[in-house]
Design a protein around this motif. Sequence first.
Motif, PDB file in Angstrom:
ATOM      1  N   PHE A  86      -1.590  -1.076  -7.291  1.00  0.00           N
ATOM      2  CA  PHE A  86      -1.683  -2.042  -6.191  1.00  0.00           C
ATOM      3  C   PHE A  86      -1.602  -3.464  -6.712  1.00  0.00           C
ATOM      4  O   PHE A  86      -0.924  -4.317  -6.119  1.00  0.00           O
ATOM      5  CB  PHE A  86      -2.971  -1.841  -5.399  1.00  0.00           C
ATOM      6  N   SER A 128     -13.078   4.564  -5.755  1.00  0.00           N
ATOM      7  CA  SER A 128     -12.913   5.312  -7.004  1.00  0.00           C
ATOM      8  C   SER A 128     -14.263   5.699  -7.603  1.00  0.00           C
ATOM      9  O   SER A 128     -14.428   6.797  -8.137  1.00  0.00           O
ATOM     10  CB  SER A 128     -12.114   4.479  -8.002  1.00  0.00           C
ATOM     11  N   CYS A 146     -10.903  -0.381  -3.319  1.00  0.00           N
ATOM     12  CA  CYS A 146     -10.409   0.703  -4.167  1.00  0.00           C
ATOM     13  C   CYS A 146     -11.400   1.017  -5.276  1.00  0.00           C
ATOM     14  O   CYS A 146     -11.607   2.180  -5.629  1.00  0.00           O
ATOM     15  CB  CYS A 146      -9.051   0.326  -4.752  1.00  0.00           C
ATOM     16  N   THR A 176       1.984   6.266  -7.115  1.00  0.00           N
ATOM     17  CA  THR A 176       0.887   6.927  -7.832  1.00  0.00           C
ATOM     18  C   THR A 176       0.991   8.441  -7.708  1.00  0.00           C
ATOM     19  O   THR A 176       0.832   9.170  -8.704  1.00  0.00           O
ATOM     20  CB  THR A 176      -0.468   6.446  -7.299  1.00  0.00           C
ATOM     21  N   ALA A 177       1.281   8.941  -6.497  1.00  0.00           N
ATOM     22  CA  ALA A 177       1.418  10.386  -6.310  1.00  0.00           C
ATOM     23  C   ALA A 177       2.574  10.940  -7.141  1.00  0.00           C
ATOM     24  O   ALA A 177       2.422  11.951  -7.843  1.00  0.00           O
ATOM     25  CB  ALA A 177       1.628  10.699  -4.831  1.00  0.00           C
ATOM     26  N   LEU A 208       0.829  -1.206   0.000  1.00  0.00           N
ATOM     27  CA  LEU A 208       0.000   0.000   0.000  1.00  0.00           C
ATOM     28  C   LEU A 208       0.867   1.260   0.000  1.00  0.00           C
ATOM     29  O   LEU A 208       0.544   2.245  -0.687  1.00  0.00           O
ATOM     30  CB  LEU A 208      -0.919  -0.009   1.227  1.00  0.00           C
ATOM     31  N   THR A 256       2.211   1.674  -3.432  1.00  0.00           N
ATOM     32  CA  THR A 256       1.144   2.089  -4.346  1.00  0.00           C
ATOM     33  C   THR A 256       0.853   3.578  -4.220  1.00  0.00           C
ATOM     34  O   THR A 256       0.789   4.302  -5.231  1.00  0.00           O
ATOM     35  CB  THR A 256      -0.127   1.283  -4.052  1.00  0.00           C
ATOM     36  N   MET A 257       0.661   4.054  -3.001  1.00  0.00           N
ATOM     37  CA  MET A 257       0.318   5.455  -2.799  1.00  0.00           C
ATOM     38  C   MET A 257       1.456   6.372  -3.234  1.00  0.00           C
ATOM     39  O   MET A 257       1.238   7.384  -3.923  1.00  0.00           O
ATOM     40  CB  MET A 257      -0.025   5.694  -1.328  1.00  0.00           C
ATOM     41  N   THR A 258       2.690   6.027  -2.853  1.00  0.00           N
ATOM     42  CA  THR A 258       3.832   6.874  -3.194  1.00  0.00           C
ATOM     43  C   THR A 258       4.070   6.926  -4.695  1.00  0.00           C
ATOM     44  O   THR A 258       4.257   8.002  -5.280  1.00  0.00           O
ATOM     45  CB  THR A 258       5.094   6.370  -2.482  1.00  0.00           C
ATOM     46  N   LEU A 272      -4.092   4.096  -9.649  1.00  0.00           N
ATOM     47  CA  LEU A 272      -3.924   3.656  -8.268  1.00  0.00           C
ATOM     48  C   LEU A 272      -4.322   2.193  -8.124  1.00  0.00           C
ATOM     49  O   LEU A 272      -3.628   1.400  -7.466  1.00  0.00           O
ATOM     50  CB  LEU A 272      -4.746   4.533  -7.330  1.00  0.00           C
TER      51      LEU A 272
END
Length: 264
Positions: free
Chosen positions: A208, A256, A252, A85-86, A78, A81-83, A204
């Motif tokens: 993942f 979304s 997710c 994607t940002a 996770l 994934t977050m890092t 995103l």
Amino acid sequence: MNTTTAWRKPPFIRSARMRILLWVLAGLYLITALNSVAIDWSRVAEGLTRGWRFIAAFAHPDFVSRWREISEGLIESLAMTMTSTALGVLLSIPIGLGAARNISPTPVYAVCRGFIAISRAFPELIIAILLVKMFGFGPLAGMLTLTIASMGFLGKLLAEEIETADRSQLEAIRATGAAWPQWIVYAVQPQVMPRLIGLSIYRLDINFREAAIIGIVGAGGIGATLNTSFDRYEFETAAAILLLIIAIVMLCEYASSHVRRRFL
């Protein structure tokens, strides 16, 4: 008495003999291709037995025995994934602007399109193997892999969205004497922002799922734990991991959909 016949679309190949010949050639090619595949039927029988054991494991997944490794792997996936994607969204914006032919000079367009082509030419798994060799095992290689993939994916689609933007709105803002940054903010950004938000949420979800795959080659995340479970034939643990991945992907997807209804 008037009779009417229904119109039929003419065949793509008008010659009946040619159509028959093509079907025969296609059948011969299929037979040749199947014969070229070496099939070990004893291995297939053994694989079917193991496959059935794996499917049966979903009836009683084991969340307890290796919960520490599972939880650490999920948290790591996770975070990756977050890092990624940002970072991918932020870095894809200048790439997408540069790759849009209608707003970028030719040299910038060629460089940005070249980066997009190269980043999309290699699957995430190949990029992960290369980065693992460069930076070693761990989530850093996985995060960089997903960031590069996100940049290529979002940059390409953002550039295509900019190229199909309403020309009249672009020309109207330019006619006011606006500088290039003002032109981007007031003419381009309002037209592409809804699409960018939707693509970012979609990416995103992809990141993942890819984080679980690239972990198999040592790029961090839950994939390493999943691969270890398969190697040890711990199908109950593997089933538990897959169920958790499915649950997070479904969560997710729900999130979304909510974001799209709220902001798009």
